[in-house]
Design an enzyme around this catalytic site. Sequence first.
Site, mmCIF file in Angstrom:
data_model
loop_
_atom_site.group_PDB
_atom_site.id
_atom_site.type_symbol
_atom_site.label_atom_id
_atom_site.label_comp_id
_atom_site.label_asym_id
_atom_site.label_seq_id
_atom_site.Cartn_x
_atom_site.Cartn_y
_atom_site.Cartn_z
ATOM 1 N N GLY A 1 -23.369 -1.275 27.307
ATOM 2 C CA GLY A 1 -22.093 -1.342 28.004
ATOM 3 C C GLY A 1 -21.718 -2.782 28.279
ATOM 4 O O GLY A 1 -22.571 -3.673 28.262
ATOM 5 N N GLN B 1 -17.448 -9.773 32.211
ATOM 6 C CA GLN B 1 -18.606 -10.436 31.619
ATOM 7 C C GLN B 1 -18.232 -11.379 30.485
ATOM 8 O O GLN B 1 -19.038 -12.220 30.102
ATOM 9 C CB GLN B 1 -19.623 -9.409 31.113
ATOM 10 C CG GLN B 1 -20.325 -8.662 32.227
ATOM 11 C CD GLN B 1 -21.300 -7.660 31.659
ATOM 12 O OE1 GLN B 1 -20.934 -6.519 31.391
ATOM 13 N NE2 GLN B 1 -22.530 -8.098 31.455
ATOM 14 N N CYS C 1 -29.171 -6.384 31.722
ATOM 15 C CA CYS C 1 -27.756 -6.739 31.743
ATOM 16 C C CYS C 1 -27.522 -7.799 30.679
ATOM 17 O O CYS C 1 -28.333 -8.723 30.538
ATOM 18 C CB CYS C 1 -27.378 -7.269 33.125
ATOM 19 S SG CYS C 1 -25.624 -7.668 33.299
ATOM 20 N N LEU C 2 -26.436 -7.663 29.939
ATOM 21 C CA LEU C 2 -26.133 -8.649 28.904
ATOM 22 C C LEU C 2 -25.874 -10.029 29.495
ATOM 23 O O LEU C 2 -25.987 -11.029 28.791
ATOM 24 C CB LEU C 2 -24.937 -8.190 28.068
ATOM 25 C CG LEU C 2 -25.178 -6.950 27.213
ATOM 26 C CD1 LEU C 2 -23.904 -6.544 26.477
ATOM 27 C CD2 LEU C 2 -26.324 -7.163 26.249
ATOM 28 N N HIS D 1 -23.545 1.082 36.426
ATOM 29 C CA HIS D 1 -23.791 -0.351 36.203
ATOM 30 C C HIS D 1 -22.488 -1.082 35.882
ATOM 31 O O HIS D 1 -22.181 -2.120 36.474
ATOM 32 C CB HIS D 1 -24.803 -0.519 35.062
ATOM 33 C CG HIS D 1 -25.145 -1.933 34.748
ATOM 34 N ND1 HIS D 1 -26.352 -2.500 35.088
ATOM 35 C CD2 HIS D 1 -24.453 -2.904 34.095
ATOM 36 C CE1 HIS D 1 -26.380 -3.761 34.669
ATOM 37 N NE2 HIS D 1 -25.228 -4.019 34.060
ATOM 38 N N GLU D 2 -21.707 -0.533 34.947
ATOM 39 C CA GLU D 2 -20.483 -1.206 34.513
ATOM 40 C C GLU D 2 -19.382 -1.142 35.570
ATOM 41 O O GLU D 2 -18.644 -2.117 35.768
ATOM 42 C CB GLU D 2 -19.992 -0.641 33.177
ATOM 43 C CG GLU D 2 -20.978 -0.807 32.030
ATOM 44 C CD GLU D 2 -21.482 -2.226 31.807
ATOM 45 O OE1 GLU D 2 -20.762 -3.197 32.121
ATOM 46 O OE2 GLU D 2 -22.616 -2.369 31.307
ATOM 47 N N HIS E 1 -19.921 -3.811 37.953
ATOM 48 C CA HIS E 1 -19.385 -5.100 37.487
ATOM 49 C C HIS E 1 -17.917 -5.255 37.861
ATOM 50 O O HIS E 1 -17.493 -6.331 38.289
ATOM 51 C CB HIS E 1 -19.530 -5.243 35.972
ATOM 52 C CG HIS E 1 -20.826 -5.827 35.525
ATOM 53 N ND1 HIS E 1 -21.281 -7.058 35.938
ATOM 54 C CD2 HIS E 1 -21.760 -5.354 34.656
ATOM 55 C CE1 HIS E 1 -22.446 -7.320 35.367
ATOM 56 N NE2 HIS E 1 -22.767 -6.300 34.587
#
Length: 176
Positions: free
Chosen positions: A46, A51, A94-95, A136-137, A140
């Site tokens: 995701g 981000q 996490c990216l 999670h997203e 963000h």
Amino acid sequence: MPDEPILPIDDPLLKRPSEVVTRFDDELRALSQKMFEVMDKAKGAGLAAVQIGVPRRLVVMDVRDNEDRRHRLTLVNPELLVWSDDMVRGVEGCLSMPDYTVPVDRSARVRVRYQDLSGEVHETDADGEFAVCLQHEIDHTNGILFTDRVSRLRRDKARKHFARVRRDAERGHAIV
């Protein structure tokens, strides 16, 4: 967009709530496509627009649920409506903080409302990796990081790890 498209975990933009999307146009569709490209290249599940430096409530994901159904979709203005009291502890990454994972407690099931790229409203129920990724997203988009969901000790350990990785990168060493 920046040369290195995914912002690092300590970028202050990631701690701010993102703006509501009000225009559903070709620019939004292009942004969604770019986000899928960035997420796929990074081998992520995701990605939130913030981000990549775009503080808008836009999320893309490609995950499976508990019945192994694939969910590759774009969610505009996603919001959690209902979440279960029963929790699951899974290892999350996490990216924005590659190669680092930490156990995070999340609701096992959620219901989410979102708009698609045309502005049409949808609701979906999710479990498994799908539910975790949604939480999670959506975090963000609200300026919340996965490290905000863990103990102070784990959060401090993550910060130290990231600081070490950043120092090594600045010295020209390979990032492990």
